[in-house]
Design a protein around this motif. Structure first.
Motif, PDB file in Angstrom:
ATOM      1  N   ASP A  21    -123.611  17.528 -46.409  1.00  8.16           N
ATOM      2  CA  ASP A  21    -124.892  17.914 -45.798  1.00  8.16           C
ATOM      3  C   ASP A  21    -124.657  18.580 -44.445  1.00  8.16           C
ATOM      4  O   ASP A  21    -125.301  19.582 -44.102  1.00  8.16           O
ATOM      5  N   LEU A  22    -123.741  18.016 -43.646  1.00  8.61           N
ATOM      6  CA  LEU A  22    -123.429  18.601 -42.338  1.00  8.61           C
ATOM      7  C   LEU A  22    -122.831  19.992 -42.491  1.00  8.61           C
ATOM      8  O   LEU A  22    -123.117  20.893 -41.693  1.00  8.61           O
ATOM      9  N   ASP A  23    -121.999  20.172 -43.500  1.00 11.90           N
ATOM     10  CA  ASP A  23    -121.386  21.471 -43.770  1.00 11.90           C
ATOM     11  C   ASP A  23    -122.466  22.525 -44.010  1.00 11.90           C
ATOM     12  O   ASP A  23    -122.444  23.619 -43.429  1.00 11.90           O
ATOM     13  N   ARG A  24    -123.423  22.184 -44.848  1.00 11.85           N
ATOM     14  CA  ARG A  24    -124.509  23.123 -45.145  1.00 11.85           C
ATOM     15  C   ARG A  24    -125.430  23.308 -43.948  1.00 11.85           C
ATOM     16  O   ARG A  24    -125.888  24.424 -43.665  1.00 11.85           O
ATOM     17  N   LEU A  25    -125.720  22.213 -43.243  1.00  9.14           N
ATOM     18  CA  LEU A  25    -126.593  22.308 -42.072  1.00  9.14           C
ATOM     19  C   LEU A  25    -125.988  23.213 -41.011  1.00  9.14           C
ATOM     20  O   LEU A  25    -126.687  24.054 -40.424  1.00  9.14           O
ATOM     21  N   TYR A  35    -115.455  21.761 -35.666  1.00  6.56           N
ATOM     22  CA  TYR A  35    -115.817  21.090 -34.406  1.00  6.56           C
ATOM     23  C   TYR A  35    -117.306  20.752 -34.396  1.00  6.56           C
ATOM     24  O   TYR A  35    -117.701  19.634 -34.045  1.00  6.56           O
ATOM     25  N   ALA A  36    -118.138  21.719 -34.786  1.00  7.57           N
ATOM     26  CA  ALA A  36    -119.585  21.497 -34.791  1.00  7.57           C
ATOM     27  C   ALA A  36    -119.952  20.357 -35.737  1.00  7.57           C
ATOM     28  O   ALA A  36    -120.788  19.505 -35.411  1.00  7.57           O
ATOM     29  N   MET A  37    -119.320  20.329 -36.898  1.00  9.53           N
ATOM     30  CA  MET A  37    -119.587  19.242 -37.843  1.00  9.53           C
ATOM     31  C   MET A  37    -119.151  17.901 -37.270  1.00  9.53           C
ATOM     32  O   MET A  37    -119.843  16.894 -37.408  1.00  9.53           O
ATOM     33  N   GLY A  38    -117.985  17.891 -36.624  1.00  2.00           N
ATOM     34  CA  GLY A  38    -117.507  16.654 -36.010  1.00  2.00           C
ATOM     35  C   GLY A  38    -118.476  16.143 -34.965  1.00  2.00           C
ATOM     36  O   GLY A  38    -118.772  14.940 -34.909  1.00  2.00           O
ATOM     37  N   MET A  39    -119.002  17.034 -34.147  1.00  5.08           N
ATOM     38  CA  MET A  39    -119.956  16.636 -33.112  1.00  5.08           C
ATOM     39  C   MET A  39    -121.223  16.069 -33.727  1.00  5.08           C
ATOM     40  O   MET A  39    -121.823  15.126 -33.198  1.00  5.08           O
ATOM     41  N   MET A  40    -121.634  16.615 -34.875  1.00  5.07           N
ATOM     42  CA  MET A  40    -122.862  16.147 -35.502  1.00  5.07           C
ATOM     43  C   MET A  40    -122.747  14.741 -36.068  1.00  5.07           C
ATOM     44  O   MET A  40    -123.756  14.089 -36.314  1.00  5.07           O
ATOM     45  N   THR A  41    -121.522  14.249 -36.291  1.00  2.00           N
ATOM     46  CA  THR A  41    -121.380  12.876 -36.769  1.00  2.00           C
ATOM     47  C   THR A  41    -121.867  11.875 -35.728  1.00  2.00           C
ATOM     48  O   THR A  41    -122.207  10.738 -36.063  1.00  2.00           O
ATOM     49  N   PHE A  42    -121.917  12.279 -34.461  1.00  2.00           N
ATOM     50  CA  PHE A  42    -122.414  11.391 -33.415  1.00  2.00           C
ATOM     51  C   PHE A  42    -123.924  11.187 -33.515  1.00  2.00           C
ATOM     52  O   PHE A  42    -124.484  10.313 -32.857  1.00  2.00           O
ATOM     53  N   LEU A  43    -124.596  11.980 -34.332  1.00  2.00           N
ATOM     54  CA  LEU A  43    -126.036  11.827 -34.514  1.00  2.00           C
ATOM     55  C   LEU A  43    -126.376  10.563 -35.292  1.00  2.00           C
ATOM     56  O   LEU A  43    -127.520  10.106 -35.260  1.00  2.00           O
ATOM     57  N   LEU A  44    -125.394  10.014 -35.982  1.00  2.00           N
ATOM     58  CA  LEU A  44    -125.634   8.786 -36.742  1.00  2.00           C
ATOM     59  C   LEU A  44    -125.882   7.628 -35.787  1.00  2.00           C
ATOM     60  O   LEU A  44    -125.064   7.346 -34.903  1.00  2.00           O
TER      61      LEU A  44
END
Length: 201
Positions: free
Chosen positions: A134-138, A43-52
């Motif tokens: 990258d999101l996975d590691r972040l 979920y957290a990774m999915g939310m971070m895709t909105f940062l693009l």
């Protein structure tokens, strides 16, 4: 699009829902209490895709899809860690078979799409797959920092930072990691506070 079998869809949903209750074992192995589940990480990774930003050359929707399927196999095989001493090729084979089983419940069209997304992420060759890694590691480093701050255990999670050093590819994620490291080295702040500059592109 072909009609889906309701019973098979329920099987798929049952498998996916396992992730809401399945521990991220890396945290349990170092005795972190009240730690995240696999679905929370995805979920957290999915939310971070909105940062693009809209001007990004990456396909934001593809990144979201990759984030949501990248650990899907773990609903069957579990969260395999290096401490399990399972060879990397065997781990990938187990996860591949799990993804085929998962996809088999969703018909030719949707099942194939999900399986192909998984294979794209595993290959780490497309710009979107590299970004999602990258999101996975972040997310791992952000969560590690959160636990250090929450539990007042500074530097306890250093092994995760050492393991990812120099591996981030996307310039914006590199900026986020830099800001996160600066935040990590500051004295404890109130829960919910946001590191200065961490959400600015």
């Amino acid at each position: 699009m072909e009609a889906l079998n309701p019973e098979n869809v329920l099987k798929f949903m049952n498998l996916v829902n396992n992730l809401k209750h399945s521990s991220r074992r890396g945290w349990s192995l170092i005795n972190v209490e009240n730690h995240e589940h696999i679905a929370g990480h995805m979920y957290a990774m999915g939310m971070m895709t909105f940062l693009l930003g809209d001007d990004s050359n990456l396909d934001r929707f593809k990144c979201l899809q990759l984030a949501l399927v990248h650990d899907l196999a773990e609903c069957i095989v579990g969260d395999i860690t290096p401490q399990d001493n399972i060879p990397e090729d065997k781990k990938h084979a187990m996860e591949d078979e799990a993804m085929k089983e998962i996809a088999s419940n969703l018909g030719e069209d949707i099942g194939k799409m999900i399986y192909n997304l998984y294979k794209e992420y595993e290959a780490k060759e497309t710009p979107e797959a590299i970004f999602v890694k990258d999101l996975d590691r972040l997310d791992m480093l952000f969560t590690a920092t959160h636990y250090e701050k929450r539990d007042n255990t500074p530097r306890k999670m250093q092994e995760f930072f050492d393991a990812t050093e120099g591996k981030f590819k996307h310039p914006f994620i590199q900026k986020l990691v830099k800001a996160l490291l600066e935040y990590r080295n500051k004295p404890h702040q109130l829960e919910g506070s946001v590191p200065n500059g961490i959400i600015k592109q």
